[in-house]
Design an enzyme around this catalytic site. Structure first.
Site, PDB file in Angstrom:
ATOM      1  N   GLN B 259     -14.858   2.302 -62.964  1.00 52.01           N
ATOM      2  CA  GLN B 259     -13.479   1.888 -62.694  1.00 52.01           C
ATOM      3  C   GLN B 259     -13.225   0.506 -63.270  1.00 52.01           C
ATOM      4  O   GLN B 259     -12.215   0.263 -63.917  1.00 52.01           O
ATOM      5  CB  GLN B 259     -13.243   1.878 -61.180  1.00 52.01           C
ATOM      6  CG  GLN B 259     -11.805   1.968 -60.805  1.00 52.01           C
ATOM      7  CD  GLN B 259     -11.170   3.229 -61.350  1.00 52.01           C
ATOM      8  OE1 GLN B 259     -11.761   4.302 -61.299  1.00 52.01           O
ATOM      9  NE2 GLN B 259     -10.003   3.103 -61.925  1.00 52.01           N
ATOM     10  N   HIS B 262     -12.231  -0.367 -67.044  1.00 55.27           N
ATOM     11  CA  HIS B 262     -10.910  -0.072 -67.641  1.00 55.27           C
ATOM     12  C   HIS B 262     -10.235  -1.340 -68.134  1.00 55.27           C
ATOM     13  O   HIS B 262      -9.848  -1.455 -69.280  1.00 55.27           O
ATOM     14  CB  HIS B 262     -10.005   0.638 -66.633  1.00 55.27           C
ATOM     15  CG  HIS B 262     -10.186   2.115 -66.617  1.00 55.27           C
ATOM     16  ND1 HIS B 262      -9.837   2.905 -67.683  1.00 55.27           N
ATOM     17  CD2 HIS B 262     -10.700   2.958 -65.682  1.00 55.27           C
ATOM     18  CE1 HIS B 262     -10.115   4.173 -67.406  1.00 55.27           C
ATOM     19  NE2 HIS B 262     -10.643   4.233 -66.202  1.00 55.27           N
ATOM     20  N   GLU B 327      -5.769   5.293 -55.610  1.00 58.57           N
ATOM     21  CA  GLU B 327      -5.572   6.241 -56.705  1.00 58.57           C
ATOM     22  C   GLU B 327      -6.721   7.247 -56.732  1.00 58.57           C
ATOM     23  O   GLU B 327      -6.492   8.452 -56.760  1.00 58.57           O
ATOM     24  CB  GLU B 327      -5.522   5.448 -58.018  1.00 58.57           C
ATOM     25  CG  GLU B 327      -5.303   6.292 -59.251  1.00 58.57           C
ATOM     26  CD  GLU B 327      -5.559   5.491 -60.527  1.00 58.57           C
ATOM     27  OE1 GLU B 327      -6.174   4.407 -60.462  1.00 58.57           O
ATOM     28  OE2 GLU B 327      -5.157   5.994 -61.596  1.00 58.57           O
ATOM     29  N   HIS B 328      -7.959   6.742 -56.737  1.00 55.39           N
ATOM     30  CA  HIS B 328      -9.164   7.583 -56.745  1.00 55.39           C
ATOM     31  C   HIS B 328      -9.971   7.333 -55.483  1.00 55.39           C
ATOM     32  O   HIS B 328     -10.133   6.186 -55.075  1.00 55.39           O
ATOM     33  CB  HIS B 328     -10.072   7.254 -57.932  1.00 55.39           C
ATOM     34  CG  HIS B 328      -9.414   7.362 -59.267  1.00 55.39           C
ATOM     35  ND1 HIS B 328      -9.089   6.260 -60.028  1.00 55.39           N
ATOM     36  CD2 HIS B 328      -9.029   8.435 -59.979  1.00 55.39           C
ATOM     37  CE1 HIS B 328      -8.529   6.663 -61.158  1.00 55.39           C
ATOM     38  NE2 HIS B 328      -8.479   7.970 -61.158  1.00 55.39           N
ATOM     39  N   ASP B 361     -11.783  12.319 -64.817  1.00 52.72           N
ATOM     40  CA  ASP B 361     -11.060  11.702 -65.929  1.00 52.72           C
ATOM     41  C   ASP B 361     -11.022  12.614 -67.144  1.00 52.72           C
ATOM     42  O   ASP B 361     -10.130  12.492 -67.982  1.00 52.72           O
ATOM     43  CB  ASP B 361     -11.745  10.385 -66.340  1.00 52.72           C
ATOM     44  CG  ASP B 361     -11.428   9.257 -65.380  1.00 52.72           C
ATOM     45  OD1 ASP B 361     -10.394   9.338 -64.706  1.00 52.72           O
ATOM     46  OD2 ASP B 361     -12.228   8.303 -65.312  1.00 52.72           O
ATOM     47  N   GLU B 415      35.345  15.383 -41.828  1.00 53.07           N
ATOM     48  CA  GLU B 415      35.020  14.364 -42.829  1.00 53.07           C
ATOM     49  C   GLU B 415      36.241  13.950 -43.641  1.00 53.07           C
ATOM     50  O   GLU B 415      36.128  13.109 -44.539  1.00 53.07           O
ATOM     51  CB  GLU B 415      33.903  14.872 -43.756  1.00 53.07           C
ATOM     52  CG  GLU B 415      32.560  15.005 -43.042  1.00 53.07           C
ATOM     53  CD  GLU B 415      31.413  15.348 -43.999  1.00 53.07           C
ATOM     54  OE1 GLU B 415      31.667  15.609 -45.183  1.00 53.07           O
ATOM     55  OE2 GLU B 415      30.253  15.338 -43.530  1.00 53.07           O
ATOM     56  N   HIS B 420      38.108  20.518 -49.632  1.00 54.58           N
ATOM     57  CA  HIS B 420      36.867  21.243 -49.327  1.00 54.58           C
ATOM     58  C   HIS B 420      37.150  22.338 -48.299  1.00 54.58           C
ATOM     59  O   HIS B 420      36.783  23.497 -48.483  1.00 54.58           O
ATOM     60  CB  HIS B 420      35.806  20.292 -48.753  1.00 54.58           C
ATOM     61  CG  HIS B 420      35.092  19.450 -49.770  1.00 54.58           C
ATOM     62  ND1 HIS B 420      35.726  18.489 -50.511  1.00 54.58           N
ATOM     63  CD2 HIS B 420      33.790  19.430 -50.163  1.00 54.58           C
ATOM     64  CE1 HIS B 420      34.838  17.900 -51.315  1.00 54.58           C
ATOM     65  NE2 HIS B 420      33.651  18.454 -51.120  1.00 54.58           N
TER      66      HIS B 420
END
Lengths: 432, 432
Positions: B259, B262, B327-328, B361, B415, B420
């Site tokens: 990790q 990177h 993340e991991h 990966d 409303e 409508h």
């Protein structure tokens, strides 16, 4: 209102102009919003009280006044007509049923190399729901935003709604209660978005913020994005109606005006294959406008952004619809399901002559929060998927690793990521 | 590297500091990017040629030189070692199989009131894939971004990749070919994002842009968002490893360094229940760093952002992991599947001691584009869902409308949206 005729030479230029029509001007409020967010981050509840006094037209007695109590909700909703509560409940039940059907299954994926792979869905812990306090304080929007979160299994649903003068719309509170909102705060604007994203002493932070708002709210959502998730920033609403001459022109006219009455930036477009029918609808729109309570708004929308497009044949209409990628699409044709198969891009479709779009705004069941401004090319309406996230997982045995690990090592080495390669290679059996 | 001990009084403050650690400083490039996008919108291909000469270090002979031809791809990939192509193909096949399993089914939802409701998934028409040209030109990223689009059924996948000196990475081209990329352009930066979003005479516009890039690319994606969809802006990568003392400290150390290699902003965290094991891993990290080709980067990441956390018992580790929302996540515990059930927030999980994250990966099958920086609380990894959108639909008969229409009318009136209400009421049978 623009009239376009696909048989004419100038059609393509006119249609391109319709596609590129800018229907919204966004005010630049980024600096003001950044300042408000910074104040809430620095001073928490004290900043919320200041901002509420400054922007919302009332001065809370203290932090405690910001939270709407269960007793207040009970008192406010006690006076609602039973028929209206029953309508709200029918809407909520149908929306719940439709969204429950969306809930996806976890996956376990068979693997030829002997690993076990899977994907798991889990709900968000906490969601914030922004509800505008002004003219657009719609109970139906509370149902449409909160119920998918509730169905997804979100534990905390915190609603914020500005309260001019401190007062709230009883039907909005009833909708919040029916939809399972867990907390209601009478705050609004960028300060409410900041409080939901960062938390204060009295409001715990959430993981995602949804719901419509003005330019300040939209910009605040943009600025807190990353810290929390947000929904897409909705533009003005729009409808495309495909209708042949067997329809009642007055039905089509009112359907177009139902869209146009939202606001002056809304857009309503009719596509038909019959010139006489086009004329009849245009005349009916003018006639209906005269008696419509929101006729001034609807008329302005229709004049500025409305369009009637005449095509030679329906395949041409389907192709134009795909270029428009409308938020709402009414298919008032003899075989609407077959027509839908020709449409690649639309937020929500309404099939047949008994299915006005307004049915979907309230009670049909699918969500009425939909992609606008041609974004249906890549975006979808709000759903349970917005309140779930996925975790993929892999389980490997020594044998599974041995089967696919060497390929990982080769690719890692090719990418120059040697520790990646080594973390796999270390675990492989000795080459032999 | 930070050492934290859950038994100590200062633990909570230390862990909170770890959670709030800013691992990235974003340069302000918004004005420069806005200028580039405006140039591409105004001058199209001519602006692309100018920007490429200015920013990418080579001068294209003309517009034709921007597109990479099939012959060029064939020539560039001819020299790749067969073993490497086989590894690429194994990875692609496994990624395809996993993502094919994600493909959702269309829904038709039974309705008690007699309407027909449904939800349909359709693929995007066209997707743009940004591939960085510098140190991060990873063939594995091409597979991970392009294959889900291909599996979803996207017709056009247009890849852009800056080509310093005009040259491209052969394995990146091989990955593009294997993944079904339909067009490759040797352009990059904000100008490439602008071309994909708005189109030029030689490049047709796409509906969504995915793939990592530098600060200019990220800002350009932000600025074209709305015109097209974008993926989330990825931050620095991170891993949390939960490991007990029965593991090999060296395995864990290399996993942490995989990790950390990177970039300097990456983060690797070990959580363990054994102080001796924590020491052994720390020592093994130092030992491995000495021989690692990217040791300088990995060492910097480990010193700045690495952490070893000692807990009293595993439930404490699960709770901390949920706060980190990594993340991991590697679960190197005797019962990893049971541990995973305690985890609510993680992008991707790797179960057992034979499952280093690097497997994921490259070749495991799930996507390696994952939510970073605690966004796994609300976001998910890339998937086929990113390349599909939903259209909900409703079909009503006269009887179906009569069953639920009155509730819609009541809510619309409440409303204040009278057109409508009228669009439904007009179609109801006369009250009687």
């Amino acid at each position: 209102m623009m009239r376009l005729d696909a048989r004419t030479a100038e059609f393509e230029a006119g249609f391109a102009a319709l596609l590129d029509q800018a229907r919204e001007t966004t005010a630049r409020v980024d600096a003001a919003v950044a300042e408000i967010i910074a104040a809430v981050r620095a001073r928490g509840d004290a900043a919320l009280l200041d901002c509420t006094a400054r922007f919302d037209g009332w001065t809370p007695a203290g932090v405690g006044a910001l939270k709407v109590s269960a007793e207040e909700i009970a008192a406010a909703t006690a006076g609602i007509a039973p028929g209206l509560l029953k309508a709200l409940d029918l809407a909520a039940s149908r929306i719940e049923r439709f969204h429950a059907a969306q809930k996806p299954e976890d996956l376990v994926v068979p693997d030829p190399a002997g690993l076990t792979l899977g994907m798991r869905w889990t709900a968000l812990d906490a969601v914030g729901l922004y509800v505008p306090g002004g003219k657009a304080a719609y109970p139906s929007s509370v149902l449409m935003n909160a119920l998918p979160a509730r169905v997804a299994g979100v534990g905390r649903i915190a609603m914020v709604v500005p309260a001019p003068g401190g007062a709230l719309n009883p039907l909005v509170l009833a909708a919040a209660q029916r939809a399972g909102v867990t907390e209601v705060y009478r705050i609004g604007g960028a300060q409410a978005v900041a409080a939901l994203a960062w938390g204060t002493a009295s409001i715990a932070p959430v993981d995602r913020i949804v719901g419509p708002g003005n330019a300040y709210v939209a910009e605040a959502k943009r600025q807190v994005f990353g810290r929390v998730g947000i929904d897409s920033i909705a533009g003005p609403s729009e409808v495309v109606v495909l209708a042949d001459a067997t329809n009642d022109p007055r039905h089509v006219a009112v359907d177009l005006l139902a869209q146009a009455e939202h606001d002056e930036s809304a857009q309503a477009i009719l596509i038909t294959d019959d010139a006489g029918f086009a004329d009849a609808v245009a005349a009916a729109v003018d006639a209906e406008l005269a008696s419509l309570p929101r006729g001034a708004i609807a008329g302005e929308s229709w004049r500025r952004h409305g369009a009637i497009i005449l095509v030679r044949a329906w395949p041409e209409a389907f192709a134009l619809t795909n270029r428009l990628a409308p938020e709402h699409l009414q298919l008032m044709l003899p075989e609407p399901a077959a027509a839908l198969r020709e449409i690649r891009h639309a937020g929500a479709a309404f099939l047949g002559r008994w299915c006005p779009e307004a049915l979907g705004d309230y009670v049909a069941g699918p969500n009425h929060v939909l992609p606008t401004g041609r974004t249906a090319r890549f975006a979808s309406g709000l759903s349970v998927f917005d309140f779930l996230k996925r975790t993929t997982w892999v389980e490997a045995s020594a044998a599974g690793l041995a089967a696919i690990g060497p390929a990982a090592v080769a690719l890692a080495e090719a990418e120059g990521l040697h520790a990646h390669g080594r973390s796999v290679a270390l675990r492989l059996p000795p080459a032999g």
